[in-house]
Write a protein that holds these residues in place. Structure first.
Motif, PDB file in Angstrom:
ATOM      1  N   ARG A  36       0.863  -1.181   0.000  1.00 28.73           N
ATOM      2  CA  ARG A  36       0.000   0.000   0.000  1.00 28.73           C
ATOM      3  C   ARG A  36       0.898   1.229   0.000  1.00 28.73           C
ATOM      4  N   ILE A  37       0.974   1.881  -1.159  1.00 28.24           N
ATOM      5  CA  ILE A  37       1.905   2.997  -1.345  1.00 28.24           C
ATOM      6  C   ILE A  37       1.107   4.289  -1.437  1.00 28.24           C
ATOM      7  N   PRO A  38       1.089   5.104  -0.398  1.00 27.19           N
ATOM      8  CA  PRO A  38       0.383   6.392  -0.486  1.00 27.19           C
ATOM      9  C   PRO A  38       1.021   7.267  -1.563  1.00 27.19           C
ATOM     10  N   VAL A  39       0.188   7.920  -2.365  1.00 26.42           N
ATOM     11  CA  VAL A  39       0.750   8.769  -3.420  1.00 26.42           C
ATOM     12  C   VAL A  39       1.571   9.913  -2.825  1.00 26.42           C
ATOM     13  N   ALA A  40       1.271  10.305  -1.589  1.00 31.03           N
ATOM     14  CA  ALA A  40       2.037  11.367  -0.933  1.00 31.03           C
ATOM     15  C   ALA A  40       3.456  10.928  -0.625  1.00 31.03           C
ATOM     16  N   ALA A  41       3.718   9.607  -0.651  1.00 32.85           N
ATOM     17  CA  ALA A  41       5.062   9.105  -0.378  1.00 32.85           C
ATOM     18  C   ALA A  41       5.874   8.916  -1.654  1.00 32.85           C
ATOM     19  N   ILE A  42       5.219   9.053  -2.808  1.00 30.96           N
ATOM     20  CA  ILE A  42       5.884   8.779  -4.081  1.00 30.96           C
ATOM     21  C   ILE A  42       6.666  10.006  -4.550  1.00 30.96           C
ATOM     22  N   ALA A  43       7.940   9.779  -4.856  1.00 31.65           N
ATOM     23  CA  ALA A  43       8.772  10.859  -5.381  1.00 31.65           C
ATOM     24  C   ALA A  43       8.564  11.034  -6.886  1.00 31.65           C
ATOM     25  N   ARG A  44       8.476   9.918  -7.589  1.00 30.09           N
ATOM     26  CA  ARG A  44       8.234   9.985  -9.035  1.00 30.09           C
ATOM     27  C   ARG A  44       7.822   8.610  -9.537  1.00 30.09           C
ATOM     28  N   VAL A  45       7.281   8.602 -10.744  1.00 25.44           N
ATOM     29  CA  VAL A  45       6.872   7.365 -11.410  1.00 25.44           C
ATOM     30  C   VAL A  45       7.550   7.329 -12.768  1.00 25.44           C
ATOM     31  N   ARG A  74       2.886  -6.687 -20.138  1.00 26.93           N
ATOM     32  CA  ARG A  74       3.041  -6.998 -21.549  1.00 26.93           C
ATOM     33  C   ARG A  74       2.650  -5.827 -22.436  1.00 26.93           C
ATOM     34  N   SER A  75       1.923  -4.862 -21.889  1.00 30.59           N
ATOM     35  CA  SER A  75       1.384  -3.754 -22.681  1.00 30.59           C
ATOM     36  C   SER A  75       2.070  -2.445 -22.301  1.00 30.59           C
ATOM     37  N   ALA A  76       2.867  -1.907 -23.209  1.00 31.64           N
ATOM     38  CA  ALA A  76       3.500  -0.611 -22.969  1.00 31.64           C
ATOM     39  C   ALA A  76       2.480   0.522 -22.852  1.00 31.64           C
ATOM     40  N   PRO A  77       1.434   0.569 -23.709  1.00 33.23           N
ATOM     41  CA  PRO A  77       0.426   1.631 -23.545  1.00 33.23           C
ATOM     42  C   PRO A  77      -0.260   1.575 -22.187  1.00 33.23           C
ATOM     43  N   ALA A  78      -0.511   0.369 -21.677  1.00 36.34           N
ATOM     44  CA  ALA A  78      -1.146   0.253 -20.366  1.00 36.34           C
ATOM     45  C   ALA A  78      -0.235   0.787 -19.270  1.00 36.34           C
ATOM     46  N   VAL A  79       1.065   0.536 -19.397  1.00 40.06           N
ATOM     47  CA  VAL A  79       2.024   1.051 -18.411  1.00 40.06           C
ATOM     48  C   VAL A  79       2.050   2.568 -18.451  1.00 40.06           C
ATOM     49  N   ARG A  80       2.085   3.139 -19.649  1.00 39.96           N
ATOM     50  CA  ARG A  80       2.120   4.595 -19.777  1.00 39.96           C
ATOM     51  C   ARG A  80       0.854   5.229 -19.211  1.00 39.96           C
ATOM     52  N   ALA A  81      -0.293   4.627 -19.512  1.00 36.45           N
ATOM     53  CA  ALA A  81      -1.558   5.186 -19.026  1.00 36.45           C
ATOM     54  C   ALA A  81      -1.622   5.140 -17.503  1.00 36.45           C
ATOM     55  N   PHE A  82      -1.178   4.035 -16.922  1.00 28.34           N
ATOM     56  CA  PHE A  82      -1.221   3.924 -15.458  1.00 28.34           C
ATOM     57  C   PHE A  82      -0.233   4.902 -14.830  1.00 28.34           C
ATOM     58  N   ALA A  83       0.950   5.043 -15.415  1.00 24.52           N
ATOM     59  CA  ALA A  83       1.937   5.983 -14.885  1.00 24.52           C
ATOM     60  C   ALA A  83       1.402   7.411 -14.911  1.00 24.52           C
ATOM     61  N   GLU A  84       0.723   7.778 -15.997  1.00 29.29           N
ATOM     62  CA  GLU A  84       0.160   9.124 -16.087  1.00 29.29           C
ATOM     63  C   GLU A  84      -0.932   9.332 -15.048  1.00 29.29           C
ATOM     64  N   ALA A  85      -1.735   8.305 -14.794  1.00 27.31           N
ATOM     65  CA  ALA A  85      -2.789   8.424 -13.780  1.00 27.31           C
ATOM     66  C   ALA A  85      -2.186   8.670 -12.402  1.00 27.31           C
ATOM     67  N   VAL A  86      -1.105   7.968 -12.086  1.00 27.54           N
ATOM     68  CA  VAL A  86      -0.453   8.167 -10.786  1.00 27.54           C
ATOM     69  C   VAL A  86       0.193   9.546 -10.723  1.00 27.54           C
ATOM     70  N   ARG A  87       0.818   9.974 -11.817  1.00 28.22           N
ATOM     71  CA  ARG A  87       1.462  11.295 -11.817  1.00 28.22           C
ATOM     72  C   ARG A  87       0.457  12.412 -11.589  1.00 28.22           C
ATOM     73  N   ARG A  88      -0.743  12.255 -12.172  1.00 33.05           N
ATOM     74  CA  ARG A  88      -1.763  13.283 -11.965  1.00 33.05           C
ATOM     75  C   ARG A  88      -2.216  13.334 -10.508  1.00 33.05           C
ATOM     76  N   ALA A  89      -2.067  12.220  -9.813  1.00 28.78           N
ATOM     77  CA  ALA A  89      -2.505  12.170  -8.416  1.00 28.78           C
ATOM     78  C   ALA A  89      -1.440  12.646  -7.442  1.00 28.78           C
ATOM     79  N   LEU A  90      -0.204  12.832  -7.905  1.00 26.68           N
ATOM     80  CA  LEU A  90       0.873  13.221  -6.995  1.00 26.68           C
ATOM     81  C   LEU A  90       0.653  14.645  -6.485  1.00 26.68           C
ATOM     82  N   PRO A  91       0.723  14.851  -5.174  1.00 28.50           N
ATOM     83  CA  PRO A  91       0.564  16.204  -4.628  1.00 28.50           C
ATOM     84  C   PRO A  91       1.865  16.988  -4.721  1.00 28.50           C
ATOM     85  N   VAL A  92       1.773  18.285  -4.600  1.00 25.35           N
ATOM     86  CA  VAL A  92       2.955  19.147  -4.548  1.00 25.35           C
ATOM     87  C   VAL A  92       3.436  19.195  -3.099  1.00 25.35           C
TER      88      VAL A  92
END
Length: 277
Positions: A36-45, A74-92
């Protein structure tokens, strides 16, 4: 819940690993453990690995130390889409601001998937038929044909599936694709040693004004045309505005796949006839 809090995307990886974004927490199940990784703890994706198929979540434990969690899909587009979703959730956040901790718990293992059972049965049949052919003295040629046949059929099936996907993308892009200008953000190496391939990430703005990126081995110039499908901008894009080369590649894969599958089935047929004699 808002888009910042959660995402409907589910990223499946190898060995039954899976990642979800739920209520400001990235749930990453891998190796029998749910992190369980809080987005507030994430430095980058980051999106890394061969073909951009590895999702890497970097968690800052201190201002100078970090821990990484990764999932290979197996899916590069799926990885990119998920990474973008997490990045949008990252707080300042401030660099020295305390970060929440990552928790982990064991995941109850479910029984083997039906697909694994079917695969095991096929492998067992493959070996048993070869053993029976040898014991019955069917001849070296019949045994070799049987052993090689499934390998050719599997390889041909993979090429055939890739050809269908590539042709479909070419047809879709030719029919409804939109071309925009892309600017190179960075270039990076994928792989090691002789397998190293240079990949390029291009940033572009789609027709609706949304900023997007496209990564892959194609390109190299600072500015290129990006052709994308407006109905699937994350999954169907290519560098350049033409589709003839893309279509030719898909047709080549189709021909190669059909030929290889046919050869494999013929070889398996020879082995099967020898078995039934």
């Amino acid at each position: 819940m808002t888009e910042i809090d959660t995402s409907p995307l589910v990223l499946h990886g190898r060995r039954r690993s899976v990642a979800r974004l739920r209520a400001g927490v990235v749930l990453l199940e891998t190796g029998g453990v749910r992190h369980r990784i809080p987005v507030a703890a994430i430095a980058r994706v980051d999106v890394t690995g061969p073909g951009g198929r590895v999702l890497t979540v970097v968690v800052a434990t201190t201002p100078t130390d970090s821990v990484t969690y990764s999932l290979t899909s197996r899916s590069a587009p799926a990885v990119r889409a998920f990474a973008e979703a997490v990045r949008r959730a990252l707080p300042v956040r401030d660099a020295d601001e305390p970060r929440p901790e990552v928790s982990a718990e064991p995941v109850e293992r479910r029984g083997p998937y039906l697909g694994y059972a079917i695969l095991g049965a096929l492998v067992l049949t493959y070996v048993l038929v070869a053993v029976v052919l040898v014991n019955r003295g069917a001849g070296e040629q019949a045994v070799v044909y049987w052993l090689v046949g499934p390998v050719l059929t599997g390889a041909g099936g993979t090429a055939l599936a890739g050809g269908v996907r590539t042709v479909r993308e070419a047809v879709v892009l030719r029919r409804r694709g939109i071309t925009v200008e892309g600017r190179r953000e960075r270039s990076y190496e994928v792989g090691t040693g002789e397998d190293t391939v240079m990949h390029h990430t291009y940033a572009y703005v789609d027709a609706l004004g949304k900023a997007r990126t496209r990564s892959g081995p194609q390109g190299g110039a600072d500015e290129v045309d990006i052709l994308y499908d407006p109905e699937d901008p994350e999954g169907t894009t290519k560098v350049g505005h033409g589709t003839a080369g893309h279509l030719a590649l898909g047709l080549f894969r189709l021909v190669l796949g059909v030929s290889t599958v046919s050869a494999g089935l013929w070889a398996m047929g020879v082995g099967t006839v020898a078995l039934l004699r």
